[in-house]
Design a protein around this motif. Structure first.
Motif, short mmCIF file in Angstrom:
data_model
loop_
_atom_site.label_atom_id
_atom_site.label_comp_id
_atom_site.label_asym_id
_atom_site.label_seq_id
_atom_site.Cartn_x
_atom_site.Cartn_y
_atom_site.Cartn_z
N UNK A 187 0.84 -1.20 0.00
CA UNK A 187 0.00 0.00 0.00
C UNK A 187 0.87 1.25 0.00
N UNK A 188 1.91 1.27 0.84
CA UNK A 188 2.80 2.44 0.88
C UNK A 188 3.57 2.58 -0.43
N UNK A 189 3.96 1.46 -1.01
CA UNK A 189 4.68 1.52 -2.28
C UNK A 189 3.79 2.09 -3.38
N UNK A 190 2.54 1.75 -3.36
CA UNK A 190 1.62 2.28 -4.37
C UNK A 190 1.48 3.78 -4.24
N UNK A 191 1.42 4.27 -3.01
CA UNK A 191 1.33 5.71 -2.80
C UNK A 191 2.61 6.43 -3.22
N UNK A 192 3.74 5.81 -2.95
CA UNK A 192 5.01 6.42 -3.37
C UNK A 192 5.10 6.46 -4.89
N UNK A 193 4.67 5.37 -5.54
CA UNK A 193 4.68 5.38 -7.01
C UNK A 193 3.74 6.45 -7.56
N UNK A 194 2.61 6.62 -6.90
CA UNK A 194 1.66 7.65 -7.32
C UNK A 194 2.28 9.04 -7.26
N UNK A 195 3.03 9.33 -6.21
CA UNK A 195 3.69 10.63 -6.10
C UNK A 195 4.87 10.77 -7.05
N UNK A 196 5.56 9.68 -7.30
CA UNK A 196 6.68 9.73 -8.26
C UNK A 196 6.19 10.15 -9.64
N UNK A 197 5.02 9.62 -10.03
CA UNK A 197 4.47 9.98 -11.33
C UNK A 197 4.05 11.44 -11.38
N UNK A 198 3.80 12.05 -10.22
CA UNK A 198 3.37 13.45 -10.17
C UNK A 198 4.53 14.43 -10.19
N UNK A 199 5.78 13.95 -10.09
CA UNK A 199 6.95 14.84 -10.10
C UNK A 199 7.17 15.42 -11.50
N UNK A 200 7.64 16.66 -11.56
CA UNK A 200 7.97 17.24 -12.86
C UNK A 200 9.41 16.90 -13.23
N UNK A 201 9.86 17.41 -14.36
CA UNK A 201 11.20 17.06 -14.86
C UNK A 201 12.32 17.56 -13.95
N UNK A 202 12.07 18.60 -13.16
CA UNK A 202 13.08 19.12 -12.23
C UNK A 202 13.07 18.39 -10.90
N UNK A 203 12.13 17.47 -10.70
CA UNK A 203 12.06 16.71 -9.45
C UNK A 203 11.17 17.34 -8.41
N UNK A 204 10.38 18.34 -8.78
CA UNK A 204 9.50 19.01 -7.83
C UNK A 204 8.10 18.40 -7.86
N UNK A 205 7.44 18.44 -6.72
CA UNK A 205 6.02 18.09 -6.64
C UNK A 205 5.25 19.40 -6.74
#
Length: 487
Positions: free
Chosen positions: A149-167
């Motif tokens: 469950x935590x890994x899924x949430x982390x993957x979800x946020x990783x996909x939301x990062x922009x090219x500079x690494x910002x959320x």
């Protein structure tokens, strides 16, 4: 009104297909011209590449290329000569006439030598280009012992990062997009973001530049300058950006040495941690002309790598010559192939003439650099070469010249002028170079203002207004005086 027939005489400009093709080839860049030639090679069976030409072929001012000889042999003597056949009486220039040792020593930016010395950095760039930021973070996620469950949430946020690494999207908005049936709390997303911020590279997953720099400072070993730098980033980053060092010293109760060390530490941080993994679109330039100094004279000649080697297919040409009744389609394609060969020849002839005229008038630039650039306009070159100004404009657009000082577009050598006290003129490029030199040699504690730079130039006889200095400074991407102040 009764209809009637009237005979009216008038003049209008008619562009033949050959002239239209010549104009089109002249305004194309080298890459676009190569693509156009590839299209002709696919569509016209009577046109082919001349692979028998030796690699040392450079074809400078004479342009006596093998495929031109082939074209001339296959044409009848009654066919009119192409426009612009006038040639200078100077002997042709080949690579054998060039002093390669001198070129290698002076070139610097043009020569490809020395690239092998930086193989490590090249390998890092290739690795960064082949491994994306999401793949890099996903690999680190796989090394953790988080629940599914935590890994899924982390993957979800990783996909939301922009090219500079910002959320860049707020966590609340991301949380609202999740399906309600999953029953995910906002606190769980905050915890997942903390996991990402512990990944490499340091500073990833930040929601602002301030948070990005703070994450990197907290990851460093504890030190006095690190604590001061963290305090400045978290509380007084705007003052640091404005270079208000006096107020910073007062608010942080620090001296010049401590503030200088903290400033240097902040400057060493990376405000875009994810940019290293972004794919870079490399743009390659093939120079049309190469400039070298031969026997004390700066001379331009055509780059052989940019010069396409074409010829008429001899087999098809002989078959058509033997037939009493020629095939109409093949006969038209034969004429089209001859036109293309002549127009390509004329294109490089015009480029060389314009380039050599530019070199002769900007020889001080090749000797001393930008500060010696003289004012030059298209009309001056057009009058010298007896060409139309629009032709010179087409020649200098997207055509590049390789020189010992770098690769420049031909338009770079043209520019406006500013009057001097002596009644002469100084080019805008030379003024920008002088401004760059003055700012580069200024005292960081007391940087020069635009008005002071204008006064210094005036003392040298160059009358430039303060707003003109500001315009040239901004074109050089040099910040104003308050942002150039240092401790």
């Amino acid at each position: 009104m009764k209809p009637a027939l009237q005979l009216k005489l008038s003049q209008h400009l008619a562009l033949t297909p050959q002239l239209q093709q010549s104009i089109k080839l002249l305004q194309l860049s080298t890459i676009e011209m190569q693509q156009e030639i590839e299209r002709y090679l696919l569509e016209n069976p009577l046109l082919e590449r001349d692979d028998d030409v030796p690699e040392s072929f450079a074809s400078a001012q004479s342009f006596d290329s093998p495929y031109q000889q082939e074209a001339s042999q296959s044409e009848t003597a009654s066919e009119p000569a192409a426009q612009g056949d006038d040639r200078d009486s100077e002997p042709p220039i080949t690579p054998a006439d060039v002093d390669d040792d001198r070129w290698a020593s002076d070139a610097g930016t043009y020569s490809g030598a020395g690239r092998d010395e930086d193989d490590d950095s090249d390998a890092q760039d290739i690795h960064a280009a082949t491994t994306s930021l999401r793949d890099h973070l996903g690999w680190q996620l796989g090394m953790t012992q988080l629940s599914e469950r935590d890994r899924s949430l982390v993957r979800f946020l990783i996909e939301a990062l922009d090219d500079d690494g910002y959320l860049s999207t707020p966590l609340v908005e991301l949380w609202e997009t999740l399906p309600p049936e999953y029953e995910i709390e906002l606190e769980e997303l905050e915890i997942a973001l903390k996991h990402i911020q512990n990944f490499d590279p340091t500073g990833i997953g930040a929601r602002s530049p301030q948070e990005c720099l703070a994450l990197q400072l907290r990851a460093l070993p504890v030190s006095r300058e690190g604590e001061l730098a963290l305090r400045i980033v978290e509380q007084h980053l705007e003052l640091l950006a404005a270079r208000d060092f006096a107020k910073l010293k007062r608010l942080t109760s620090s001296d010049d040495a401590a503030l200088k060390a903290a400033h240097a530490l902040i400057v060493s941080l990376n405000p875009r941690p994810g940019a290293h993994f972004a794919a870079h679109d490399a743009r390659y330039i093939t120079p049309d002309v190469i400039v070298k100094k031969l026997k004390g004279k700066w001379t331009a000649y055509i780059n052989p790598d940019a010069y396409p080697r074409l010829r008429v297919n001899r087999l098809y040409a002989e078959i058509l010559a033997q037939q009493r009744r020629g095939n109409g389609n093949l006969t038209g394609q034969l004429q089209e192939a001859r036109w293309l060969i002549k127009n390509v020849q004329q294109r490089f002839d015009t480029i060389l003439r314009v380039s050599q005229a530019i070199v002769e008038r900007q020889k001080q630039f090749f000797e001393h650099g930008e500060v010696a650039m003289r004012p030059l306009v298209l009309r001056e070159i057009a009058d010298i070469l007896d060409l139309h100004e629009s032709t010179v404009s087409r020649v200098t657009s997207q055509k590049f010249m390789a020189t010992p000082r770098g690769i420049f577009e031909l338009k770079y050598f043209f520019g406006s002028h500013v009057s001097t006290d002596t009644g002469g003129a100084c080019s805008a490029t030379a003024i920008r170079a002088l401004i760059k030199q003055l700012i580069g040699a200024e005292d960081g504690k007391k940087p020069l203002s635009d008005s002071q730079i204008s006064e210094i130039l005036g003392q040298q006889g160059i009358v430039v207004a303060r707003r003109t200095v500001a315009k040239y400074r901004e074109s050089l991407n040099i910040p104003p005086v308050n942002l150039r102040k240092t401790l």
